[in-house]
Design an enzyme around this catalytic site. Structure first.
Site, PDB file in Angstrom:
ATOM      1  N   SER A 108       0.829  -1.304   0.003  1.00 36.69           N
ATOM      2  CA  SER A 108       0.042   0.152  -0.094  1.00 36.69           C
ATOM      3  C   SER A 108       0.835   1.172   0.071  1.00 36.69           C
ATOM      4  O   SER A 108       0.594   2.291  -0.605  1.00 36.69           O
ATOM      5  CB  SER A 108      -0.987   0.020   1.323  1.00 36.69           C
ATOM      6  OG  SER A 108      -1.666  -1.327   1.279  1.00 36.69           O
ATOM      7  N   ASP A 136       2.973  -8.297  10.049  1.00 35.55           N
ATOM      8  CA  ASP A 136       4.242  -8.811   9.546  1.00 35.55           C
ATOM      9  C   ASP A 136       5.395  -8.151  10.032  1.00 35.55           C
ATOM     10  O   ASP A 136       6.663  -8.690  10.060  1.00 35.55           O
ATOM     11  CB  ASP A 136       4.355  -8.985   8.040  1.00 35.55           C
ATOM     12  CG  ASP A 136       3.021  -9.688   7.395  1.00 35.55           C
ATOM     13  OD1 ASP A 136       2.454 -10.535   8.031  1.00 35.55           O
ATOM     14  OD2 ASP A 136       2.944  -9.584   6.307  1.00 35.55           O
ATOM     15  N   MET A 178       1.312 -16.562  10.973  1.00 32.57           N
ATOM     16  CA  MET A 178       1.538 -15.578   9.639  1.00 32.57           C
ATOM     17  C   MET A 178       2.838 -15.010   9.557  1.00 32.57           C
ATOM     18  O   MET A 178       3.240 -14.810  10.780  1.00 32.57           O
ATOM     19  CB  MET A 178       0.245 -14.996   9.546  1.00 32.57           C
ATOM     20  CG  MET A 178      -0.817 -15.592   8.731  1.00 32.57           C
ATOM     21  SD  MET A 178      -2.087 -14.240   8.564  1.00 32.57           S
ATOM     22  CE  MET A 178      -3.156 -15.100   7.498  1.00 32.57           C
ATOM     23  N   ARG A 267       2.039 -33.174  16.048  1.00 35.01           N
ATOM     24  CA  ARG A 267       0.920 -32.594  15.521  1.00 35.01           C
ATOM     25  C   ARG A 267       0.923 -31.083  15.061  1.00 35.01           C
ATOM     26  O   ARG A 267       2.133 -30.525  15.527  1.00 35.01           O
ATOM     27  CB  ARG A 267      -0.268 -32.329  16.645  1.00 35.01           C
ATOM     28  CG  ARG A 267      -0.503 -33.951  17.309  1.00 35.01           C
ATOM     29  CD  ARG A 267      -1.631 -34.330  16.465  1.00 35.01           C
ATOM     30  NE  ARG A 267      -1.838 -35.851  16.746  1.00 35.01           N
ATOM     31  CZ  ARG A 267      -3.051 -36.379  17.398  1.00 35.01           C
ATOM     32  NH1 ARG A 267      -3.517 -35.347  17.879  1.00 35.01           N
ATOM     33  NH2 ARG A 267      -3.125 -37.585  17.765  1.00 35.01           N
ATOM     34  N   HIS A 273      -5.544 -17.299   9.564  1.00 31.98           N
ATOM     35  CA  HIS A 273      -6.085 -15.657   9.662  1.00 31.98           C
ATOM     36  C   HIS A 273      -6.646 -15.238  11.265  1.00 31.98           C
ATOM     37  O   HIS A 273      -7.001 -14.132  11.543  1.00 31.98           O
ATOM     38  CB  HIS A 273      -7.437 -15.575   8.544  1.00 31.98           C
ATOM     39  CG  HIS A 273      -6.825 -15.241   7.334  1.00 31.98           C
ATOM     40  ND1 HIS A 273      -6.423 -16.346   6.521  1.00 31.98           N
ATOM     41  CD2 HIS A 273      -6.684 -14.129   6.605  1.00 31.98           C
ATOM     42  CE1 HIS A 273      -5.959 -15.853   5.453  1.00 31.98           C
ATOM     43  NE2 HIS A 273      -6.005 -14.647   5.494  1.00 31.98           N
ATOM     44  N   ARG A 276      -4.941 -12.159  12.441  1.00 35.77           N
ATOM     45  CA  ARG A 276      -5.008 -11.120  11.940  1.00 35.77           C
ATOM     46  C   ARG A 276      -6.005 -10.189  12.645  1.00 35.77           C
ATOM     47  O   ARG A 276      -6.424  -9.140  12.650  1.00 35.77           O
ATOM     48  CB  ARG A 276      -5.406 -11.182  10.484  1.00 35.77           C
ATOM     49  CG  ARG A 276      -4.719 -10.906   9.270  1.00 35.77           C
ATOM     50  CD  ARG A 276      -5.311 -10.728   8.113  1.00 35.77           C
ATOM     51  NE  ARG A 276      -4.425 -11.001   7.162  1.00 35.77           N
ATOM     52  CZ  ARG A 276      -3.358 -10.244   7.076  1.00 35.77           C
ATOM     53  NH1 ARG A 276      -3.077  -8.978   7.736  1.00 35.77           N
ATOM     54  NH2 ARG A 276      -2.273 -10.700   6.124  1.00 35.77           N
TER      55      ARG A 276
HETATM   56  P1  ADP Z   1       0.045  -4.781   1.798  1.00 39.03           P
HETATM   57  O1  ADP Z   1      -0.309  -3.171   1.945  1.00 39.03           O
HETATM   58  O2  ADP Z   1      -0.709  -5.398   3.023  1.00 39.03           O
HETATM   59  O3  ADP Z   1       1.452  -5.054   1.898  1.00 39.03           O
HETATM   60  P2  ADP Z   1      -0.318  -5.457  -0.855  1.00 39.03           P
HETATM   61  O4  ADP Z   1       1.003  -5.833  -1.094  1.00 39.03           O
HETATM   62  O5  ADP Z   1      -1.537  -6.473  -1.256  1.00 39.03           O
HETATM   63  O6  ADP Z   1      -0.809  -5.204   0.792  1.00 39.03           O
HETATM   64  O7  ADP Z   1      -0.835  -3.998  -1.328  1.00 39.03           O
HETATM   65  C1  ADP Z   1      -1.778  -3.585  -1.159  1.00 39.03           C
HETATM   66  C2  ADP Z   1      -2.411  -2.872  -2.557  1.00 39.03           C
HETATM   67  O8  ADP Z   1      -1.275  -1.669  -2.997  1.00 39.03           O
HETATM   68  C3  ADP Z   1      -2.135  -3.616  -3.812  1.00 39.03           C
HETATM   69  O9  ADP Z   1      -3.206  -4.375  -4.136  1.00 39.03           O
HETATM   70  C4  ADP Z   1      -1.842  -2.443  -5.048  1.00 39.03           C
HETATM   71  O10 ADP Z   1      -3.052  -1.886  -5.289  1.00 39.03           O
HETATM   72  C5  ADP Z   1      -1.130  -1.628  -4.335  1.00 39.03           C
HETATM   73  N1  ADP Z   1       0.301  -1.821  -4.631  1.00 39.03           N
HETATM   74  C6  ADP Z   1       1.072  -2.684  -4.243  1.00 39.03           C
HETATM   75  N2  ADP Z   1       2.264  -2.464  -4.531  1.00 39.03           N
HETATM   76  C7  ADP Z   1       2.586  -1.616  -5.720  1.00 39.03           C
HETATM   77  C8  ADP Z   1       3.244  -0.972  -6.265  1.00 39.03           C
HETATM   78  N3  ADP Z   1       4.460  -1.297  -6.614  1.00 39.03           N
HETATM   79  N4  ADP Z   1       2.549   0.153  -7.354  1.00 39.03           N
HETATM   80  C9  ADP Z   1       1.503   0.685  -7.032  1.00 39.03           C
HETATM   81  N5  ADP Z   1       0.812   0.031  -6.119  1.00 39.03           N
HETATM   82  C10 ADP Z   1       0.945  -1.084  -5.425  1.00 39.03           C
END
Ligand code: ADP
Length: 368
Positions: A108, A136, A178, A267, A273, A276
């Site tokens: 994000s 994470d 996770m 086990r 999830h 989370r």
């Molecule tokens: P998090 O923010 O939890 O790491 P994600 O890696 O799935 O989750 O990223 C969330 C969203 O951010 C993606 O679905 C996409 O819309 C956007 N995003 C991720 N990486 C990029 C990037 N390199 N450039 C532009 N938007 C990105």
């Protein structure tokens, strides 16, 4: 009279407990400054669709206690393209919104960096600040991200319960937690639960090495003068071998040793999830509130392309300044955050090397 300034808030990517605390703090602080506040529904998907909902202080009443995110979150593949981001910028401009606060993980924040790139913005005015939220703890230049503390508490509580039943039957439990590519949750909860072994991707172990380490831990426990009632092994999600396959390979090795009746059964439990969810811990409520506050103060001061961060000990690294609003928080350059995040997940950050080194040093001690 000048029209009131506006800020839009959104949560994106993997949800994390404490996101609501950041939404609440940001709403209250921006509102108190006389700004109009909008919530964007479902992350970048909602931003592209212009899904803006006015947020008043009454709308965020009581949400600090809630897990997840009241705004909803989403993954948005279209955001990876320039055209996808153009649509989002047009939606903001159409609403007259010039400030955006994104609460999310490293993906994000990468999206926010791309959205606000001067070469893509042209003459459009758009000031942006990010807030790290990811169970994470894989976002660079912040000591903690929102959600990590609650996730750690959830894992510790689950492992305590598993340890009760494992002790009653003299079993070994492999608990998968996770964390995507980051072993942080496994490492910290391994210590906090008194686990006998912690498995994480960053150690660079091959599949055979992972199996050997588990077998060695169980056999070592059997041979102790006073064998433990249970063996607890925490495995990070990022370790390449699946937990079921690990169990099968360990069982194969152990069944050859039929003499040993003790700790014979293995086990597995994949927490998934559950880690989370749940009500945010006190620390996550505080962290979300403080980072939300610092982020909005930065926007109010006309700053952009920063991330509000939890400041760790020592002088701030390049690209980071201690916040004027809160000495425990800092403001980190968004580009520097992404670079450090790449080093963290790639394993070549000094912090990851230090963690790996410490665990190599204490592995035999944890087993004793
Ligand atoms: P998090 O923010 O939890 O790491 P994600 O890696 O799935 O989750 O990223 C969330 C969203 O951010 C993606 O679905 C996409 O819309 C956007 N995003 C991720 N990486 C990029 C990037 N390199 N450039 C532009 N938007 C990105």
């Amino acid at each position: 009279m000048m029209p009131a300034k506006s800020v839009a808030l959104l949560t994106s990517g993997g949800d994390a407990p404490g996101m609501n605390a950041a939404i609440r703090a940001a709403t209250l602080v921006a509102h108190a400054a006389g700004w109009r506040v909008y919530g964007v529904q479902h992350g970048y998907v909602g931003l592209r669709a212009g899904a803006f909902v006015p947020l008043a202080p009454t709308d965020v009443h009581g949400i600090v206690r809630e897990g997840g995110t009241v705004l909803g979150s989403a993954r948005c593949p279209e955001f990876l393209t320039r055209e996808g981001r153009d649509t989002a910028r047009r939606a903001l401009a159409a609403e007259g919104i010039e400030h955006l606060l994104v609460i999310g993980g490293n993906g994000s924040l990468a999206g926010l960096h791309a959205l606000s790139a001067p070469e893509e913005l042209g003459s459009q005015r758009l000031l942006v600040v990010g807030v790290p939220a990811s169970i994470d703890n894989d976002v660079g230049l912040t000591g903690l991200s929102i959600g990590v503390d609650t996730a750690m508490n959830t894992i510790v509580e689950a492992c305590d319960k598993i340890a009760d039943t494992a002790s009653a039957h003299g079993r070994t439990f492999i608990v998968e937690v996770m964390g995507r590519d980051s072993g942080y949750l496994a490492m910290t909860t391994g210590i906090a639960t008194g686990a006998d072994l912690v498995l994480f991707r960053e150690s660079g172990r091959t599949e055979d090495d992972v199996v050997d380490a588990v077998v060695r831990t169980i056999e070592g426990a059997r041979l102790r003068a006073v064998p433990p009632k249970r063996v607890l092994i925490i495995k990070a999600e990022g370790v390449a071998i699946t937990t079921e396959r690990l169990k099968a390979r360990v069982d194969e090795r152990l069944s050859a040793n039929t003499e040993a009746g003790l700790l014979k059964e293995t086990r597995v439990s994949v927490l998934g999830h559950i880690v989370r969810g749940g009500r945010p811990s006190a620390l996550d409520r505080l962290l979300g509130s403080r980072l939300g506050f610092v982020a909005v103060k930065a926007l109010l001061a006309g700053q952009t392309r920063l991330m509000a961060a939890w400041h760790t000990a020592g002088p701030p690294p390049p690209g980071v300044r201690v916040s004027a609003s809160d000495p425990h928080c800092s403001l980190a350059d968004l580009g520097a955050v992404l670079e450090e995040t790449r080093r963290l997940t790639g394993g070549d950050s000094p912090l990851v090397r230090w963690r790996t080194h410490v665990f190599a040093e204490i592995e035999d001690i944890l087993r004793s």
